[in-house]
Scaffold this motif. Sequence first.
Motif, PDB file in Angstrom:
ATOM      1  N   ASP A   1      -6.339  -2.806   0.774  1.00  0.00           N
ATOM      2  CA  ASP A   1      -5.205  -1.882   0.817  1.00  0.00           C
ATOM      3  C   ASP A   1      -5.375  -0.744  -0.179  1.00  0.00           C
ATOM      4  N   ASP A   2      -4.391   0.149  -0.227  1.00  0.00           N
ATOM      5  CA  ASP A   2      -4.464   1.331  -1.085  1.00  0.00           C
ATOM      6  C   ASP A   2      -4.414   0.984  -2.568  1.00  0.00           C
TER       7      ASP A   2
ATOM      8  N   LEU B   1       0.068  -5.711   6.907  1.00  0.00           N
ATOM      9  CA  LEU B   1      -0.578  -5.613   5.602  1.00  0.00           C
ATOM     10  C   LEU B   1      -0.832  -4.164   5.191  1.00  0.00           C
ATOM     11  N   SER B   2      -0.654  -3.250   6.123  1.00  0.00           N
ATOM     12  CA  SER B   2      -0.786  -1.804   5.857  1.00  0.00           C
ATOM     13  C   SER B   2      -2.139  -1.436   5.263  1.00  0.00           C
ATOM     14  N   VAL B   3      -3.216  -2.031   5.801  1.00  0.00           N
ATOM     15  CA  VAL B   3      -4.552  -1.656   5.354  1.00  0.00           C
ATOM     16  C   VAL B   3      -5.135  -0.637   6.326  1.00  0.00           C
ATOM     17  N   LYS B   4      -5.838   0.345   5.778  1.00  0.00           N
ATOM     18  CA  LYS B   4      -6.415   1.390   6.617  1.00  0.00           C
ATOM     19  C   LYS B   4      -7.749   0.973   7.211  1.00  0.00           C
TER      20      LYS B   4
ATOM     21  N   HIS C   1      -7.287  -8.420   1.285  1.00  0.00           N
ATOM     22  CA  HIS C   1      -6.481  -9.354   2.069  1.00  0.00           C
ATOM     23  C   HIS C   1      -7.404 -10.108   3.031  1.00  0.00           C
TER      24      HIS C   1
END
Length: 280
Positions: A210-211, A237-240, A216
């Motif tokens: 993640d940012d 999880l808002s991972v790019k 994760h």
Amino acid sequence: MKYFSVAITLLLLSACEPPQAGEPVTRTRIDGQAGATPTAAASDAPSVASQVESACRSIIFENTSLTHCLAVPSRHRVAMVLGPEGQGPFRSLTAFSGTRDPATVAFAMNAGMYDDEGQPIGYFVSGSERLKTLNTADGEGNFHMKPNGVFFGTGDKWEIRTTDDFLANVADRPEFGTQSGPMLVVGGKLHPEITQDGHARSIRNGVGVDDRGRAHFVISNAPISFGKLARFFRDELSVKNALYLDGSVSGLWNPATDRLDTGAPIGPIVLVERKVADDE
């Protein structure tokens, strides 16, 4: 069946929660092969379940059970492992677990695709030693479902890049690295060849960063599609960027809950260790 709110669960990741019960996880193979079904087994190593908090949590996402393990740079070290020095790959989490003090281990997972002897088929670095060069070849199978990618890092900085991005922009050898494929999420979007929820189902695991630089690691506890796993990384999880690690053979060792998955032979292993300060 109604499912729990994943968003709420994730907000509680840093809270003090009781560890999971560590009961065996039922695994179902969908490829018809006998005798290779991953299952949770009790470890011969001393239990640490009552001594440390688990880095992993059980989550229900769209009626599918997942285990989400969080590695935080300030609290953990990440390393890639293949086998004992001068010997072949461990081929199982059980064999690997016998070489480590479980009190120092946050968790470990299989981490990348491999040949019949358990050797990685893509880029692999362990302890700053490159054991396999970057694989840019075309071919069949999940590994060659491009873009594929590399999970790598040095010290407290961990990254995931597509293979082309890694080749073009990473000059220094990292302390650890593993190449796998396909990418599940690329720049915040699903891999172009992955549908929302395809028909193929398998036990699968992957990793995303993640940012905030946290890694994760996710493993399904029941067969899941590529699309659903990818959407969990992207939407919850808002991972790019997220990378698929493997399927069917996927397993987890989590000493805090006495979970030690067994099954078909594996290859590369990612080890997440607790830093000394975390145990004091």
